[in-house]
Design a protein around this motif. Structure first.
Motif, mmCIF file in Angstrom:
data_model
loop_
_atom_site.group_PDB
_atom_site.id
_atom_site.type_symbol
_atom_site.label_atom_id
_atom_site.label_comp_id
_atom_site.label_asym_id
_atom_site.label_seq_id
_atom_site.Cartn_x
_atom_site.Cartn_y
_atom_site.Cartn_z
ATOM 1 N N UNK A 4 0.841 -1.203 0.000
ATOM 2 C CA UNK A 4 0.000 0.000 0.000
ATOM 3 C C UNK A 4 0.879 1.256 0.000
ATOM 4 N N UNK A 5 1.976 1.227 0.746
ATOM 5 C CA UNK A 5 2.917 2.355 0.749
ATOM 6 C C UNK A 5 3.449 2.616 -0.658
ATOM 7 N N UNK A 6 3.800 1.542 -1.341
ATOM 8 C CA UNK A 6 4.308 1.658 -2.705
ATOM 9 C C UNK A 6 3.273 2.299 -3.619
ATOM 10 N N UNK A 7 2.036 1.868 -3.498
ATOM 11 C CA UNK A 7 0.949 2.425 -4.311
ATOM 12 C C UNK A 7 0.799 3.931 -4.073
ATOM 13 N N UNK A 8 0.874 4.341 -2.808
ATOM 14 C CA UNK A 8 0.758 5.758 -2.477
ATOM 15 C C UNK A 8 1.869 6.589 -3.106
ATOM 16 N N UNK A 9 3.096 6.064 -3.056
ATOM 17 C CA UNK A 9 4.224 6.792 -3.661
ATOM 18 C C UNK A 9 4.062 6.901 -5.174
ATOM 19 N N UNK A 10 3.665 5.805 -5.825
ATOM 20 C CA UNK A 10 3.502 5.820 -7.278
ATOM 21 C C UNK A 10 2.392 6.773 -7.723
ATOM 22 N N UNK A 11 1.408 7.012 -6.853
ATOM 23 C CA UNK A 11 0.296 7.893 -7.231
ATOM 24 C C UNK A 11 0.718 9.357 -7.292
ATOM 25 N N UNK A 12 1.937 9.675 -6.847
ATOM 26 C CA UNK A 12 2.440 11.034 -6.989
ATOM 27 C C UNK A 12 2.638 11.408 -8.458
ATOM 28 N N UNK A 13 2.878 10.410 -9.303
ATOM 29 C CA UNK A 13 3.111 10.685 -10.726
ATOM 30 C C UNK A 13 1.878 11.290 -11.400
ATOM 31 N N UNK A 14 0.689 10.660 -11.309
ATOM 32 C CA UNK A 14 -0.493 11.304 -11.900
ATOM 33 C C UNK A 14 -0.865 12.624 -11.216
ATOM 34 N N UNK A 15 -0.551 12.742 -9.936
ATOM 35 C CA UNK A 15 -0.821 14.013 -9.238
ATOM 36 C C UNK A 15 0.015 15.147 -9.827
ATOM 37 N N UNK A 16 1.263 14.832 -10.183
ATOM 38 C CA UNK A 16 2.132 15.835 -10.790
ATOM 39 C C UNK A 16 1.650 16.191 -12.193
ATOM 40 N N UNK B 207 11.201 6.162 -3.986
ATOM 41 C CA UNK B 207 10.823 5.567 -2.700
ATOM 42 C C UNK B 207 9.740 4.506 -2.872
ATOM 43 N N UNK B 208 8.828 4.706 -3.820
ATOM 44 C CA UNK B 208 7.800 3.700 -4.085
ATOM 45 C C UNK B 208 8.401 2.384 -4.546
ATOM 46 N N UNK B 209 9.449 2.462 -5.361
ATOM 47 C CA UNK B 209 10.134 1.258 -5.826
ATOM 48 C C UNK B 209 10.794 0.515 -4.667
ATOM 49 N N UNK C 93 9.795 0.577 -1.508
ATOM 50 C CA UNK C 93 8.734 -0.061 -0.734
ATOM 51 C C UNK C 93 8.270 -1.360 -1.397
ATOM 52 N N UNK C 94 8.162 -1.358 -2.714
ATOM 53 C CA UNK C 94 7.716 -2.549 -3.428
ATOM 54 C C UNK C 94 8.714 -3.688 -3.261
ATOM 55 N N UNK C 95 9.993 -3.373 -3.349
ATOM 56 C CA UNK C 95 11.035 -4.397 -3.149
ATOM 57 C C UNK C 95 10.947 -4.974 -1.742
ATOM 58 N N UNK C 96 10.781 -4.101 -0.746
ATOM 59 C CA UNK C 96 10.679 -4.565 0.639
ATOM 60 C C UNK C 96 9.456 -5.452 0.853
ATOM 61 N N UNK C 97 8.343 -5.111 0.216
ATOM 62 C CA UNK C 97 7.124 -5.919 0.332
ATOM 63 C C UNK C 97 7.377 -7.337 -0.155
ATOM 64 N N UNK C 98 8.098 -7.474 -1.255
ATOM 65 C CA UNK C 98 8.413 -8.797 -1.816
ATOM 66 C C UNK C 98 9.398 -9.548 -0.921
ATOM 67 N N UNK C 99 10.372 -8.825 -0.377
ATOM 68 C CA UNK C 99 11.368 -9.458 0.496
ATOM 69 C C UNK C 99 10.707 -10.012 1.755
ATOM 70 N N UNK C 100 9.834 -9.219 2.377
ATOM 71 C CA UNK C 100 9.147 -9.670 3.589
ATOM 72 C C UNK C 100 8.247 -10.862 3.283
ATOM 73 N N UNK C 101 7.602 -10.858 2.119
ATOM 74 C CA UNK C 101 6.688 -11.936 1.746
ATOM 75 C C UNK C 101 7.410 -13.291 1.656
ATOM 76 N N UNK C 102 8.642 -13.288 1.121
ATOM 77 C CA UNK C 102 9.368 -14.543 0.925
ATOM 78 C C UNK C 102 10.327 -14.847 2.071
ATOM 79 N N UNK C 103 10.531 -13.898 2.983
ATOM 80 C CA UNK C 103 11.503 -14.077 4.061
ATOM 81 C C UNK C 103 11.046 -15.136 5.060
#
Length: 488
Positions: A108-120, A207-209, A211-221
């Motif tokens: 969800x954090x990653x999604x929030x960061x990526x949404x800055x692009x359309x906002x800009x 920063x969104x990228x 967060x996405x990497x961390x989400x995957x790392x935690x999922x498989x850790x």
């Protein structure tokens, strides 16, 4: 009664809380990276306020809505979480497991960061505020999972020490963030002399990228999930614990005060001392870096397994070494050719900070490794520093008094949190959601201080957080006591 409730959730892989298994150590190491990331992204809001204020030509109050949009999510999401847990009679995190909960939160954090692009692209300030709300929703869920996760990964006696250690890495993120974000927004991604929306969106895409990497790392850790299938009572049964009830207010005022000070230090330095944004960002790193120093000292001071004759020399060494790291970090800048250069502050600039560093060390000694006692002492010092900052005019003493507050904010979150969830048992996650809900204080106190700043000026506005620390002082003296402690 609290004493009849099991103290820790059940681990799905039978690793005992407080054990010394490889899973436990590696899980805690990974957990610290999550604390780092949410600390980093939270403090990026500080230079973001200055950037939006210039881009959209905002008044201080309206610029302060950056923090409101971010921290109001803590209230909304935590309230929804609490209502779900009370209506269904089971805690979602207890059922799902802390590991899966943290991975989802990072997504969800990653999604929030990526949404800055359309906002800009839309050049819309309201859309940016909505993006911040989404980002903060992920941080909210992450805190509901990660704070109790750190607290229950061992004995109750060392819970504050453990959470302070994890929060130390949170502070590492908050230390680096002002400088890194200021450089990215005001220099690296900006062609001219003023910040741009493209610079802001590029910073958040990075920063969104992460967060996405961390989400995957935690999922498989390979880390314990901490699940518990026991039912909890519906309604407001969790509020039977007085330490939690008063603790909710303490978290509200702590976050409100800390964020308000951090938010308005940059405008204070720019308006009163004429600092450029990147220079103000470097100085601000001392405020957040002080929290890192204090939290690392708190991890040692509150660890009852370390003898005093080893504890205090270790704390002194940590203070010196970490200060050196902060000094090096804040000295980094970009030269005219865009290359990284080191421009360290003069000794006369940091001598006040070193004196307050000694005071911080003495305060830990006076705290005698007691969470509540330390909390009270640190509150008294913060109130004194705010008064010095307000009434010392345009002096370096006033500046460094305010910047040094981070040293004494340091252990407040961890000490309040662990005191508040003490003996909650199966209500731990539910209580954690209420404490995280109280982070909404960061949505109210910063714009309130901004309003005071608009009327009476940036320096006098620092009287506002004194209200916050007066309440926390009450919690450290009286409000933290459990029913058993009150009658003993």
């Amino acid at each position: 009664m609290a004493g009849q409730i099991p103290n820790n959730p059940i681990l799905d892989d039978q690793v005992s809380p407080g054990g010394n298994s490889k899973n436990y150590k590696s899980a805690f190491a990974l957990l610290t990276s999550l604390f780092f990331m949410w600390g980093f992204i939270t403090v990026v809001n500080d230079p973001l306020i200055s950037a939006f204020k210039k881009i959209f030509d905002l008044q201080a109050f309206h610029a302060g809505l950056v923090q409101s949009a971010f921290f109001i999510a803590f209230f909304v999401i935590s309230l929804i979480y609490f209502l779900i847990s009370t209506s269904r009679g089971e805690d979602p995190i207890n059922r799902l497991g802390y590991k899966k909960g943290m991975s989802f939160s990072l997504g969800v954090c990653s999604l929030g960061c990526f949404s800055f692009y359309p906002s800009a692209l839309a050049e819309s300030y309201p859309m940016f505020l909505a993006s911040l709300f989404i980002l903060a929703s992920g941080i909210t869920l992450l805190q509901i999972c990660a704070n109790p996760y750190a607290a229950i990964m061992g004995s109750k006696e060392t819970a504050s020490s453990r959470l302070n250690l994890a929060q130390g890495f949170n502070s590492l993120g908050t230390t680096i963030a002002p400088l890194a974000a200021s450089l990215l927004i005001f220099k690296v991604f900006t062609n001219g002399t003023e910040p741009t929306l493209d610079a802001i969106s590029s910073t958040y895409l990075i920063t969104g990228s992460l967060f996405l990497v961390l989400a995957l790392v935690v999922w498989v850790a390979d880390m314990p999930a901490y699940t518990n299938a026991e039912k909890v009572k519906g309604g407001l049964a969790v509020l039977q614990f007085p330490q939690l009830k008063w603790g909710i207010g303490a978290i509200f005022f702590y976050v409100g005060g800390e964020v308000a000070i951090g938010s308005w230090l940059m405008p204070f330095m720019e308006n009163v001392f004429g600092f450029e944004p990147t220079k103000a960002g470097a100085y601000l790193a001392f405020y957040w870096g002080g929290a890192m120093i204090g939290r690392l000292l708190g991890a040692v001071s509150l660890n009852t397994d370390i003898e005093d004759n080893k504890k205090y020399p270790m704390m002194a060494a940590i203070s010196v070494v970490v200060f050196g790291v902060i000094y090096l970090i804040t000295g980094l800048d970009l030269d005219a050719n865009g290359a990284i250069a080191f421009v360290g502050l003069e000794f006369s600039e940091v001598v006040f900070y070193l004196l307050f560093l000694v005071l911080n060390y003495i305060a830990f000694i006076l705290g005698k490794s007691n969470a509540a006692r330390s909390l009270s002492i640190f509150c008294v010092v913060v109130i004194a520093l705010l008064l010095i900052g307000v009434f010392s005019g345009e002096s370096r003493l006033a500046l460094w008094a305010l910047l040094s507050i981070g040293l004494f904010n340091s252990i407040m979150w961890s000490n309040i949190f662990t005191l508040a969830i003490k003996d909650l048992g199966i209500y731990t996650s539910q209580g954690s959601s209420l404490l995280v809900m109280a982070i909404v204080g960061g949505a109210f106190i910063p714009p309130l201080q901004g309003l005071v700043s608009d009327v009476w000026g940036p320096q006098l506005s620092f009287l506002t957080p004194i209200i916050c620390y007066a309440y926390i002082l009450f919690y450290g003296l009286v409000g933290h006591k459990t029913q058993e402690e009150k009658h003993s």
